[in-house]
Enzyme design. Structure first.
Site, PDB file in Angstrom:
ATOM      1  N   ASP A 263       0.861  -1.176   0.000  1.00  0.00           N
ATOM      2  CA  ASP A 263       0.000   0.000   0.000  1.00  0.00           C
ATOM      3  C   ASP A 263       0.898   1.226   0.000  1.00  0.00           C
ATOM      4  O   ASP A 263       1.624   1.466   0.971  1.00  0.00           O
ATOM      5  CB  ASP A 263      -0.897  -0.023   1.243  1.00  0.00           C
ATOM      6  N   LEU A 264       0.862   2.001  -1.077  1.00  0.00           N
ATOM      7  CA  LEU A 264       1.756   3.155  -1.182  1.00  0.00           C
ATOM      8  C   LEU A 264       1.479   4.204  -0.115  1.00  0.00           C
ATOM      9  O   LEU A 264       2.327   5.069   0.130  1.00  0.00           O
ATOM     10  CB  LEU A 264       1.632   3.789  -2.570  1.00  0.00           C
TER      11      LEU A 264
ATOM     12  N   ALA B 130      -0.745   4.546  -8.450  1.00  0.00           N
ATOM     13  CA  ALA B 130      -0.713   5.995  -8.243  1.00  0.00           C
ATOM     14  C   ALA B 130      -2.060   6.472  -7.727  1.00  0.00           C
ATOM     15  O   ALA B 130      -3.082   5.789  -7.848  1.00  0.00           O
ATOM     16  CB  ALA B 130      -0.384   6.724  -9.549  1.00  0.00           C
TER      17      ALA B 130
ATOM     18  N   TYR C  69      -2.089  17.063  -8.561  1.00  0.00           N
ATOM     19  CA  TYR C  69      -1.724  15.769  -9.134  1.00  0.00           C
ATOM     20  C   TYR C  69      -0.379  15.846  -9.851  1.00  0.00           C
ATOM     21  O   TYR C  69       0.515  15.025  -9.607  1.00  0.00           O
ATOM     22  CB  TYR C  69      -2.820  15.301 -10.098  1.00  0.00           C
TER      23      TYR C  69
ATOM     24  N   LYS D 142       3.171  13.952  -8.781  1.00  0.00           N
ATOM     25  CA  LYS D 142       3.839  13.012  -9.685  1.00  0.00           C
ATOM     26  C   LYS D 142       5.263  13.477  -9.998  1.00  0.00           C
ATOM     27  O   LYS D 142       6.178  12.644 -10.110  1.00  0.00           O
ATOM     28  CB  LYS D 142       3.030  12.840 -10.966  1.00  0.00           C
TER      29      LYS D 142
END
Length: 302
Positions: free
Chosen positions: A41-42, A65, A130, A134
């Site tokens: 689980d990130l 992501a 977002y 990233k």
């Protein structure tokens, strides 16, 4: 070669699973937040470290992501944990076990103001949460290990999960006309293409373990269009197969306000990937046909 893939239920990971049979020398191990032998689980750093140390992979593909662009504006801390911090932990663990890592990133690291497709080394300038998270993930991977490749993609669609193609087909079942933005441009990219490109990199590493390391690549569809043009292409293919169709009316971004700003230009130049790894995505019509073939809603996929 053992490859640990994050985000088992995501579009890219599911397409990687579909393509795995074509690469018998690659052993793909899929991890997810729940419902799998490998828990990763990130949002929970301890699960990242435990998963990598358990699997002991040769390569990690971070295909997971936080992807809800608008919701990220309301959940910046969670988006940063998943997109920005977790990739760095994955990269640290990769370095610790001698593995390479492929970090899947996005066109949203750019602001969309260029009048040409973006090259991998063009200046980044994300315009929303977002994109910023990233980009932070890219930077974290880069700081943690030299044995990495960053692969940016865009406008992802597939037979799985939530994406533009599936949304269009669902909406068309109940509406005679829809409006779609016609002044944002990009490269619609099938998750099958992304899977093929990522596996091409991994395959190359079996014989040349240094190929592309430390580099950023763009991996996107071969055709450029607007969201409106993409919608019309979807319905053209659907209509040929007896599926739902509807009229598409073009509108501007100003006519369809969203919480998060989107880049007006998401076009990506993928020439570097072709030169270094010999991979080129097929044309949009071919890609659409492949995805429709795999859609369970259509007889051709049975």
């Amino acid at each position: 070669m053992k490859i640990l893939v994050t985000g088992k239920e995501g579009q890219v990971a599911r397409c990687l699973a579909d393509r795995a049979a074509d690469h018998p020398d690659l052993d793909l191990v899929f991890a997810a937040r729940a419902g799998t032998d490998i828990l990763l689980d990130l949002a929970r750093s301890e699960t990242i470290r435990e998963a990598v140390r358990t699997v002991k992979p040769d390569v990690i593909i971070n295909a997971a992501a936080y992807t809800n662009v608008d919701q990220a504006e309301d959940e910046p801390e969670l988006a940063m944990q998943i997109n920005g911090i977790a990739p760095g932990i994955l990269a640290e663990e990769a370095s610790g076990c001698g593995a390479k890592i492929i970090q899947v990133s996005t066109d949203y690291v750019f602001d969309g103001t260029l009048d040409r497709p973006y090259l991998p080394d063009d200046p980044v300038n994300p315009i929303g949460v977002y994109g910023r998270t990233k980009l932070a993930g890219e930077e974290a991977v880069r700081a943690a290990t030299n044995d990495h490749v960053i692969v940016r993609t865009a406008w992802v669609y597939s037979p799985y999960g939530r994406n533009f193609l599936r949304t269009m087909l669902r909406v068309a079942e109940t509406r005679d006309e829809i409006t779609v933005v016609d002044d944002q441009y990009g490269n619609p990219t099938s998750a099958f293409e992304i899977a093929d490109g990522l596996l091409a990199i991994a395959d190359r590493w079996r014989n040349d373990g240094t190929a592309g390391l430390g580099q950023v690549y763009h991996l996107a569809g071969s055709d450029e269009t607007s969201w409106c043009g993409f919608a019309r292409a979807i319905f053209a293919e659907s209509g040929k197969r007896g599926g739902p169709v509807t009229a598409v009316q073009a509108i501007s971004t100003a006519d369809y306000p969203t919480k998060a700003s989107r880049p007006a230009n998401s076009r990506l130049d993928c020439g570097k990937l072709e030169r270094d790894f010999g991979f080129t995505a097929p044309k949009l019509q071919t890609s659409l046909s492949q995805v429709f073939d795999a859609l369970s809603e259509f007889p051709s996929s049975q």
